[in-house]
Design an enzyme around this catalytic site. Structure first.
Site, PDB file in Angstrom:
ATOM      1  N   LYS A 118      20.192 -34.403  49.915  1.00 53.40           N
ATOM      2  CA  LYS A 118      19.033 -33.820  49.013  1.00 53.40           C
ATOM      3  C   LYS A 118      19.125 -34.500  47.686  1.00 53.40           C
ATOM      4  CE  LYS A 118      19.370 -29.789  46.904  1.00 53.40           C
ATOM      5  NZ  LYS A 118      19.384 -29.726  45.537  1.00 53.40           N
ATOM      6  N   ASN A 119      20.459 -34.709  47.155  1.00 58.56           N
ATOM      7  CA  ASN A 119      20.605 -35.042  45.809  1.00 58.56           C
ATOM      8  C   ASN A 119      20.834 -36.557  45.712  1.00 58.56           C
ATOM      9  OD1 ASN A 119      20.472 -32.207  45.153  1.00 58.56           O
ATOM     10  ND2 ASN A 119      22.883 -32.134  44.681  1.00 58.56           N
ATOM     11  N   CYS A 158      17.354 -21.659  35.584  1.00 58.01           N
ATOM     12  CA  CYS A 158      17.390 -21.304  37.291  1.00 58.01           C
ATOM     13  C   CYS A 158      18.453 -20.241  37.124  1.00 58.01           C
ATOM     14  CB  CYS A 158      17.583 -22.475  37.790  1.00 58.01           C
ATOM     15  SG  CYS A 158      19.080 -22.732  37.927  1.00 58.01           S
ATOM     16  N   ARG A 170      20.408 -24.685  32.182  1.00 60.71           N
ATOM     17  CA  ARG A 170      19.972 -26.141  32.651  1.00 60.71           C
ATOM     18  C   ARG A 170      19.231 -26.933  31.678  1.00 60.71           C
ATOM     19  NH1 ARG A 170      20.534 -25.835  38.028  1.00 60.71           N
ATOM     20  NH2 ARG A 170      20.524 -28.233  38.173  1.00 60.71           N
ATOM     21  N   ASP A 208      29.196 -27.462  43.581  1.00 57.74           N
ATOM     22  CA  ASP A 208      28.327 -27.033  44.765  1.00 57.74           C
ATOM     23  C   ASP A 208      29.057 -26.655  45.862  1.00 57.74           C
ATOM     24  OD1 ASP A 208      25.677 -29.776  44.278  1.00 57.74           O
ATOM     25  OD2 ASP A 208      26.095 -27.768  43.257  1.00 57.74           O
ATOM     26  N   ARG A 260      15.682 -24.877  50.754  1.00 61.29           N
ATOM     27  CA  ARG A 260      15.515 -25.918  49.586  1.00 61.29           C
ATOM     28  C   ARG A 260      16.641 -27.037  49.975  1.00 61.29           C
ATOM     29  NH1 ARG A 260      14.989 -24.030  43.621  1.00 61.29           N
ATOM     30  NH2 ARG A 260      14.938 -26.374  43.535  1.00 61.29           N
TER      31      ARG A 260
HETATM   32  C1  EPZ Z   1      22.914 -31.807  39.749  1.00 63.49           C
HETATM   33  O1  EPZ Z   1      22.291 -31.030  38.963  1.00 63.49           O
HETATM   34  C2  EPZ Z   1      22.606 -31.536  41.081  1.00 63.49           C
HETATM   35  N1  EPZ Z   1      21.406 -31.465  41.345  1.00 63.49           N
HETATM   36  C3  EPZ Z   1      23.069 -29.924  41.158  1.00 63.49           C
HETATM   37  O2  EPZ Z   1      23.130 -29.498  42.430  1.00 63.49           O
HETATM   38  C4  EPZ Z   1      24.578 -29.903  40.706  1.00 63.49           C
HETATM   39  O3  EPZ Z   1      25.143 -28.460  41.118  1.00 63.49           O
HETATM   40  C5  EPZ Z   1      24.982 -30.688  39.662  1.00 63.49           C
HETATM   41  O4  EPZ Z   1      24.342 -32.070  39.383  1.00 63.49           O
HETATM   42  C6  EPZ Z   1      26.393 -30.720  38.973  1.00 63.49           C
HETATM   43  O5  EPZ Z   1      27.040 -31.656  40.093  1.00 63.49           O
HETATM   44  C7  EPZ Z   1      20.469 -32.741  41.560  1.00 63.49           C
HETATM   45  O6  EPZ Z   1      21.299 -33.465  41.809  1.00 63.49           O
HETATM   46  C8  EPZ Z   1      19.230 -32.691  41.948  1.00 63.49           C
HETATM   47  P1  EPZ Z   1      24.044 -31.740  35.393  1.00 63.49           P
HETATM   48  P2  EPZ Z   1      22.236 -31.630  37.114  1.00 63.49           P
HETATM   49  O7  EPZ Z   1      23.089 -32.449  34.482  1.00 63.49           O
HETATM   50  O8  EPZ Z   1      22.148 -33.067  37.235  1.00 63.49           O
HETATM   51  C9  EPZ Z   1      24.815 -29.553  31.281  1.00 63.49           C
HETATM   52  C10 EPZ Z   1      22.418 -28.106  44.091  1.00 63.49           C
HETATM   53  O9  EPZ Z   1      22.934 -27.147  44.432  1.00 63.49           O
HETATM   54  N2  EPZ Z   1      23.568 -30.457  30.748  1.00 63.49           N
HETATM   55  O10 EPZ Z   1      25.229 -32.522  36.110  1.00 63.49           O
HETATM   56  O11 EPZ Z   1      20.948 -30.524  36.454  1.00 63.49           O
HETATM   57  C11 EPZ Z   1      24.331 -28.526  32.151  1.00 63.49           C
HETATM   58  O12 EPZ Z   1      23.768 -27.243  31.734  1.00 63.49           O
HETATM   59  C12 EPZ Z   1      21.991 -28.435  42.841  1.00 63.49           C
HETATM   60  O13 EPZ Z   1      22.048 -29.041  45.148  1.00 63.49           O
HETATM   61  C13 EPZ Z   1      23.338 -30.303  29.552  1.00 63.49           C
HETATM   62  O14 EPZ Z   1      23.898 -29.605  28.770  1.00 63.49           O
HETATM   63  O15 EPZ Z   1      23.291 -31.045  36.578  1.00 63.49           O
HETATM   64  C14 EPZ Z   1      25.536 -28.186  33.162  1.00 63.49           C
HETATM   65  O16 EPZ Z   1      26.467 -27.327  32.603  1.00 63.49           O
HETATM   66  C15 EPZ Z   1      22.447 -27.225  41.961  1.00 63.49           C
HETATM   67  N3  EPZ Z   1      22.320 -30.960  28.878  1.00 63.49           N
HETATM   68  C16 EPZ Z   1      26.366 -29.547  33.036  1.00 63.49           C
HETATM   69  O17 EPZ Z   1      25.633 -30.476  31.769  1.00 63.49           O
HETATM   70  C17 EPZ Z   1      21.740 -31.956  29.832  1.00 63.49           C
HETATM   71  O18 EPZ Z   1      20.753 -32.801  29.176  1.00 63.49           O
HETATM   72  C18 EPZ Z   1      26.151 -30.614  34.258  1.00 63.49           C
HETATM   73  O19 EPZ Z   1      24.729 -30.559  34.763  1.00 63.49           O
HETATM   74  C19 EPZ Z   1      21.924 -31.943  31.242  1.00 63.49           C
HETATM   75  C20 EPZ Z   1      23.073 -31.461  31.837  1.00 63.49           C
END
Ligand code: EPZ
Length: 417
Positions: free
Chosen positions: A22-23, A117, A122, A305, A397
């Site tokens: 998915k990701n 969420c 996020r 995850d 999802r």
């Molecule tokens: C991706 O989400 C995945 N989703 C998530 O999978 C996964 O849990 C996550 O990466 C971490 O591995 C997809 O790839 C579609 P991040 P993402 O940006 O990119 C903070 C699932 O279950 N952050 O790596 O949204 C954020 O709050 C989903 O399949 C900021 O502060 O996660 C978090 O604490 C859930 N500012 C950390 O960084 C930003 O601009 C990592 O988030 C972006 C992120």
């Protein structure tokens, strides 16, 4: 609303095939916005989030053809509405991944801020900061990101945190920018590598994907190509944990152990035998299931995850485990629900202490987010009696036909409408 009903206590045996990730599929679908000719994808998983992304791209004018095997052809030749409306973005945060491609290809994008969420607020500030570093004019009004750029310029960008979709958005934006972009502190997830491989086949010039420094030399245009989406390491990890918990012997086809090293290490520590070849993984558990500590962190460390799934494993393992979540601020929503099944879990900030119980007892529980829901399925597979899981749209999802795949392994599980 659909529910899943599970009768626990059956060891899993047999073989199933893991779907495309998915990701990886979600950013790669957005990469279709960058190509001057059709992008042909195979092994796209049949998931709600993928359907939502296709609807979003269709709304923009993308011509989309999908066959019964989920081969997808994307043609961005007639994109007329470079925007992602709130109604669609609120159902799937990954919609933010259209921002970089729209901006770098069409010079303008209007993307709704994704809501938070269940697992956290996020924010997308790092996406925005990176695009601004490349010269984008961005302001936020009425809940929308309004972005404009004649042509993005290469820049050196250091993201404060490792962000998976942030890295992906900026990599796609940089692919058509003028000059070279260097992403420091980049995400190293396999899905980032799969996106880079697809972009390179489209004509992008990218080095270092998979490391924490990715260099992108902008080009004038990108072309169509064919790409097969990498297998889903989190789906695979989820079925490996299910087998470790129930006992039995399972083989996962289309699964790559090299994408799951931290998870396989923990499964072996918990007492499971795991072996693999290049594209399949086998697992068997005999003897007692032992408690294992986990601490989530960016790849290649233990993936967030998979945290809820190992929480489920620890609820019925022998011993006491510490489960620490360092990525998201609220990713313990599954704890309350597992307690309803008899689990002994105490939460102290970002760490949960899980004391293994001799058994869990079936109950009605509620899914709250994607991976938490999967962990409730795992708990139901070992609980005595029936477990009913409500709000399973969360599961749909991210898991393709979960009840069919588990039934194929002998589980007593059915979907009731
Ligand atoms: C991706 O989400 C995945 N989703 C998530 O999978 C996964 O849990 C996550 O990466 C971490 O591995 C997809 O790839 C579609 P991040 P993402 O940006 O990119 C903070 C699932 O279950 N952050 O790596 O949204 C954020 O709050 C989903 O399949 C900021 O502060 O996660 C978090 O604490 C859930 N500012 C950390 O960084 C930003 O601009 C990592 O988030 C972006 C992120």
């Amino acid at each position: 609303m659909d529910k899943l009903v599970i009768q626990g206590g059956v060891p899993l045996n047999g073989e199933i095939r893991i779907s495309g990730a998915k990701n990886a599929a979600l950013p790669i679908l957005c990469a279709g916005l960058l190509a001057e000719q059709p992008l042909r994808l195979s092994a796209v998983p049949h998931l709600r989030d993928v359907t939502t992304m296709l609807e979003l791209l269709g709304h923009m004018g993308m011509r989309i053809a999908v066959d019964e095997r989920m081969n997808v052809e994307l043609d961005a030749g007639d994109i007329h509405t470079p925007e992602a409306p709130y109604a669609m973005v609120k159902t799937m945060r990954a919609s933010i991944l259209v921002l970089g491609p729209l901006l770098t290809r069409f010079g303008h994008a209007r993307v709704s801020l994704p809501g938070g969420c269940a697992i956290g607020s996020r924010p997308v500030d790092l996406h925005i900061k990176g695009l601004q570093a490349m010269g984008a004019e961005i302001h936020i009004e009425h809940g929308y990101i309004e972005a404009r750029a004649d042509r993005l310029k290469g820049a050196r960008i250091f993201t404060d945190l490792v962000t998976v979709t942030g890295t992906e958005n900026l990599m796609m934006a940089a692919a058509l920018a003028d000059g070279t972009t260097v992403l420091e502190n980049a995400a190293r997830e396999p899905e980032v590598i799969d996106l880079a491989e697809c972009l390179i086949k489209m004509g992008a010039r990218i080095e270092g994907a998979g490391s924490d420094v990715i260099t992108i030399h902008g080009v004038e245009r990108l072309y169509g190509t064919e790409h097969r989406v990498v297998c889903d390491r989190i789906e695979a990890g989820t079925y490996l944990v299910a087998t470790a918990m129930t006992g039995g012997k399972v083989r996962l086809a289309n699964a790559r152990a090299d994408l799951l090293e931290a998870v396989i290490e923990k499964l072996r520590e918990a007492g499971a035998d795991v072996e693999h070849d290049a594209d399949s993984i086998g697992i068997q558990r005999h003897g007692t299931l032992k408690s294992v500590n986990v601490r989530t962190a960016p790849h290649p460390a233990f993936p967030t995850d998979m945290q809820a799934q190992f929480m489920a494993l620890n609820t019925v393992a022998d011993g006491i485990a510490r489960v620490t979540e360092t990525i998201f601020e609220n990713r313990f929503m599954h704890v309350q629900e597992m307690r309803r099944l008899g689990a002994d879990i105490e939460v102290d900030g970002h760490t949960a202490i899980v004391r293994g119980a001799p058994h869990l007892d079936g109950a009605t529980v509620m899914a709250t987010d994607l991976r938490a829901s999967a962990s409730l399925v795992l708990a139901g597979l070992v609980a005595r009696g029936d477990t009913m899981i409500e709000r399973i749209y969360h599961i749909d999802r991210g898991y393709e036909r979960i009840e069919e795949k588990l039934s194929a392994l002998g589980a007593r599980i059915k979907r009731v409408h």
